[in-house]
Write a protein that holds these residues in place. Structure first.
Motif, PDB file in Angstrom:
ATOM      1  N   HIS A   1      20.768 103.462  32.694  1.00 59.92           N
ATOM      2  CA  HIS A   1      20.067 104.734  32.891  1.00 59.92           C
ATOM      3  C   HIS A   1      19.403 105.182  31.595  1.00 59.92           C
ATOM      4  N   ILE A   2      20.141 105.071  30.495  1.00 64.85           N
ATOM      5  CA  ILE A   2      19.589 105.476  29.200  1.00 64.85           C
ATOM      6  C   ILE A   2      18.387 104.606  28.849  1.00 64.85           C
ATOM      7  N   GLN A   3      18.517 103.309  29.042  1.00 64.18           N
ATOM      8  CA  GLN A   3      17.413 102.394  28.727  1.00 64.18           C
ATOM      9  C   GLN A   3      16.195 102.683  29.600  1.00 64.18           C
ATOM     10  N   ASN A   4      16.408 102.957  30.873  1.00 61.94           N
ATOM     11  CA  ASN A   4      15.280 103.261  31.760  1.00 61.94           C
ATOM     12  C   ASN A   4      14.572 104.544  31.338  1.00 61.94           C
TER      13      ASN A   4
ATOM     14  N   GLU B   1       9.825 107.216  16.689  1.00 60.40           N
ATOM     15  CA  GLU B   1       9.953 108.554  17.264  1.00 60.40           C
ATOM     16  C   GLU B   1      11.066 108.628  18.299  1.00 60.40           C
ATOM     17  N   LEU B   2      11.341 107.501  18.955  1.00 61.98           N
ATOM     18  CA  LEU B   2      12.378 107.483  19.984  1.00 61.98           C
ATOM     19  C   LEU B   2      13.746 107.119  19.427  1.00 61.98           C
ATOM     20  N   GLY B   3      13.835 106.907  18.112  1.00 58.25           N
ATOM     21  CA  GLY B   3      15.140 106.687  17.506  1.00 58.25           C
ATOM     22  C   GLY B   3      15.502 105.243  17.244  1.00 58.25           C
ATOM     23  N   PHE B   4      14.579 104.308  17.457  1.00 58.06           N
ATOM     24  CA  PHE B   4      14.860 102.911  17.147  1.00 58.06           C
ATOM     25  C   PHE B   4      14.822 102.709  15.633  1.00 58.06           C
ATOM     26  N   GLN B   5      15.790 101.963  15.133  1.00 58.49           N
ATOM     27  CA  GLN B   5      15.807 101.686  13.705  1.00 58.49           C
ATOM     28  C   GLN B   5      14.765 100.636  13.342  1.00 58.49           C
ATOM     29  N   TYR B   6      14.563  99.701  14.276  1.00 58.75           N
ATOM     30  CA  TYR B   6      13.571  98.643  14.056  1.00 58.75           C
ATOM     31  C   TYR B   6      12.657  98.552  15.269  1.00 58.75           C
ATOM     32  N   PRO B   7      11.320  98.518  15.084  1.00 55.25           N
ATOM     33  CA  PRO B   7      10.377  98.475  16.214  1.00 55.25           C
ATOM     34  C   PRO B   7      10.584  97.274  17.123  1.00 55.25           C
ATOM     35  N   GLN B   8      11.001  96.142  16.550  1.00 57.94           N
ATOM     36  CA  GLN B   8      11.160  94.947  17.382  1.00 57.94           C
ATOM     37  C   GLN B   8      12.256  95.111  18.425  1.00 57.94           C
ATOM     38  N   HIS B   9      13.232  96.023  18.158  1.00 56.58           N
ATOM     39  CA  HIS B   9      14.272  96.276  19.158  1.00 56.58           C
ATOM     40  C   HIS B   9      13.660  96.911  20.407  1.00 56.58           C
ATOM     41  N   LEU B  10      12.731  97.816  20.223  1.00 55.61           N
ATOM     42  CA  LEU B  10      12.034  98.415  21.352  1.00 55.61           C
ATOM     43  C   LEU B  10      11.223  97.361  22.093  1.00 55.61           C
ATOM     44  N   SER B  11      10.507  96.531  21.374  1.00 56.24           N
ATOM     45  CA  SER B  11       9.667  95.510  22.015  1.00 56.24           C
ATOM     46  C   SER B  11      10.510  94.579  22.866  1.00 56.24           C
ATOM     47  N   ARG B  12      11.682  94.173  22.354  1.00 62.28           N
ATOM     48  CA  ARG B  12      12.554  93.277  23.123  1.00 62.28           C
ATOM     49  C   ARG B  12      13.080  93.965  24.375  1.00 62.28           C
ATOM     50  N   MET B  13      13.520  95.227  24.230  1.00 64.10           N
ATOM     51  CA  MET B  13      14.003  95.958  25.401  1.00 64.10           C
ATOM     52  C   MET B  13      12.896  96.140  26.441  1.00 64.10           C
ATOM     53  N   PHE B  14      11.715  96.509  25.984  1.00 62.20           N
ATOM     54  CA  PHE B  14      10.589  96.751  26.886  1.00 62.20           C
ATOM     55  C   PHE B  14      10.226  95.477  27.628  1.00 62.20           C
ATOM     56  N   LYS B  15      10.181  94.349  26.914  1.00 58.46           N
ATOM     57  CA  LYS B  15       9.832  93.070  27.541  1.00 58.46           C
ATOM     58  C   LYS B  15      10.907  92.652  28.542  1.00 58.46           C
ATOM     59  N   ARG B  16      12.172  92.876  28.196  1.00 57.28           N
ATOM     60  CA  ARG B  16      13.258  92.481  29.093  1.00 57.28           C
ATOM     61  C   ARG B  16      13.225  93.267  30.395  1.00 57.28           C
ATOM     62  N   ILE B  17      12.904  94.553  30.319  1.00 56.78           N
ATOM     63  CA  ILE B  17      12.947  95.405  31.504  1.00 56.78           C
ATOM     64  C   ILE B  17      11.658  95.361  32.311  1.00 56.78           C
ATOM     65  N   THR B  18      10.507  95.294  31.634  1.00 61.83           N
ATOM     66  CA  THR B  18       9.216  95.363  32.352  1.00 61.83           C
ATOM     67  C   THR B  18       8.530  94.013  32.499  1.00 61.83           C
ATOM     68  N   GLY B  19       8.953  93.033  31.693  1.00 61.30           N
ATOM     69  CA  GLY B  19       8.287  91.738  31.728  1.00 61.30           C
ATOM     70  C   GLY B  19       7.041  91.678  30.858  1.00 61.30           C
ATOM     71  N   LEU B  20       6.716  92.781  30.190  1.00 61.70           N
ATOM     72  CA  LEU B  20       5.529  92.861  29.338  1.00 61.70           C
ATOM     73  C   LEU B  20       5.909  93.425  27.981  1.00 61.70           C
ATOM     74  N   THR B  21       5.131  93.099  26.966  1.00 66.53           N
ATOM     75  CA  THR B  21       5.273  93.772  25.679  1.00 66.53           C
ATOM     76  C   THR B  21       4.615  95.149  25.789  1.00 66.53           C
ATOM     77  N   PRO B  22       4.933  96.083  24.901  1.00 62.29           N
ATOM     78  CA  PRO B  22       4.265  97.387  24.952  1.00 62.29           C
ATOM     79  C   PRO B  22       2.747  97.280  24.913  1.00 62.29           C
ATOM     80  N   ASN B  23       2.207  96.412  24.068  1.00 69.17           N
ATOM     81  CA  ASN B  23       0.747  96.262  23.992  1.00 69.17           C
ATOM     82  C   ASN B  23       0.178  95.662  25.275  1.00 69.17           C
ATOM     83  N   GLU B  24       0.892  94.706  25.869  1.00 65.77           N
ATOM     84  CA  GLU B  24       0.417  94.112  27.130  1.00 65.77           C
ATOM     85  C   GLU B  24       0.418  95.164  28.230  1.00 65.77           C
TER      86      GLU B  24
END
Length: 298
Positions: free
Chosen positions: A244-247, A270-293
């Motif tokens: 739920h938190i990740q969504n 801004e969302l509290g990630f210490q490293y941007p790549q952690h967000l990119s990995r989470m986003f790709k895992r959940i949506t199948g796309l990178t943030p830029n894609e």
């Protein structure tokens, strides 16, 4: 308050309450047969303990909160937990107890599965309330363990004892599942509060100071243990509290990607990630796309 008593073995517990030790790693006791008991004590458990209470005879506290228990309830403790027990004057304990040392199940199927019995880490307002039929089922299963303890120890003893303890814990899981259903109205309120707290966390920019929120943060806000809180959310929604938190984080990222020119790295910080790549990995895992894609596709 008396000095804290460390229950590091079943023998320590048995001697404290005046019970016979029939097996060095496990005991089943009838609390009404205790020959002595402290009126107010703190216990530091080094064993697993499960108590079927037949009568409310005082208060059981975990931390600063009291267990929600009454006649015919089960409370459970795991190694490492500290519990305060205060007996009411002119009363004596009533019910049954099962205590077993972690060494009993080490290397067994039950030892591999013990973490699945999350109710050992439940805290307040989370006791298991039993019907008369359920209570009898628990009592019958305890008697099977007792029968093995009365039997001379042989090569089958450990397997049969742990199998019956596992059966008892499986029944507790079943009865907890029933309780989640019968308390659905209360639990639905927990879900509603969780969703509001989750929105408020990001709306007030707490993530900038505190980082991404944890399950424990929200469990504390609704006065539940992390395990019980997580089980309530999973039973109601089919998703874990972490999911739920990740969504919610992903929804916030999508909103920022489509409504601003901020880079993925800016959004991540801004969302509290210490490293941007952690967000990119989470986003790709959940949506199948990178943030830029996702931004380009949208």
């Amino acid at each position: 308050m008396d000095e804290m008593i460390r229950i590091d073995s079943v023998d320590v517990y048995n001697k404290l309450f005046g019970f016979e030790t029939r097996h060095p790693l496990i005991t089943v006791v009838d609390l009404s047969e205790a020959t002595r008991w402290p009126l107010r004590t703190k216990f530091a458990y080094g064993v697993y303990a499960l108590f079927l209470k037949d009568a409310r005879c005082g208060d059981i506290k975990y931390g600063r909160k009291s267990y929600d228990y009454r006649d015919g309830t089960i409370v459970c403790f795991a190694p490492g937990q500290v519990v305060e027990v205060e007996m009411a004057p002119d009363t004596r304990p009533a019910g049954y107890g099962l205590l077993f040392h972690p060494d009993l199940i080490r290397g067994t199927a039950l030892g591999q599965e013990i973490r699945n019995y999350s109710f050992f880490s439940y805290e307040t307002n989370e006791a298991l309330h039993l019907s008369d039929e359920e209570r009898q089922t628990i009592r019958d299963t305890l008697q099977k363990v007792e029968q093995e303890l009365d039997h001379a120890i042989d090569k089958h003893s450990r397997r049969l004892i742990t199998a019956n303890v596992g059966l008892l814990l499986d029944y507790c899981m079943r009865f907890y599942d029933r309780q989640f259903i019968t308390r659905s109205e209360v639990n639905s309120d927990i879900l509603t509060r969780f969703e509001r707290l989750l929105d408020a966390y990001f709306d007030t920019d707490m993530q900038r100071q505190e980082g991404l929120p944890s399950v424990k943060y929200f469990a504390d806000k609704v006065f539940l243990s992390s395990n019980y809180f997580g089980d309530v959310i999973r039973k109601l929604t089919g998703m874990t509290a972490s999911e739920h938190i990740q969504n919610k984080v992903i929804d916030r990222v999508k909103e920022q990607l489509l409504s601003s020119d901020k880079t993925a790295s800016q959004i991540a910080y801004e969302l509290g990630f210490q490293y941007p790549q952690h967000l990119s990995r989470m986003f790709k895992r959940i949506t199948g796309l990178t943030p830029n894609e996702f931004r380009q596709q949208s």
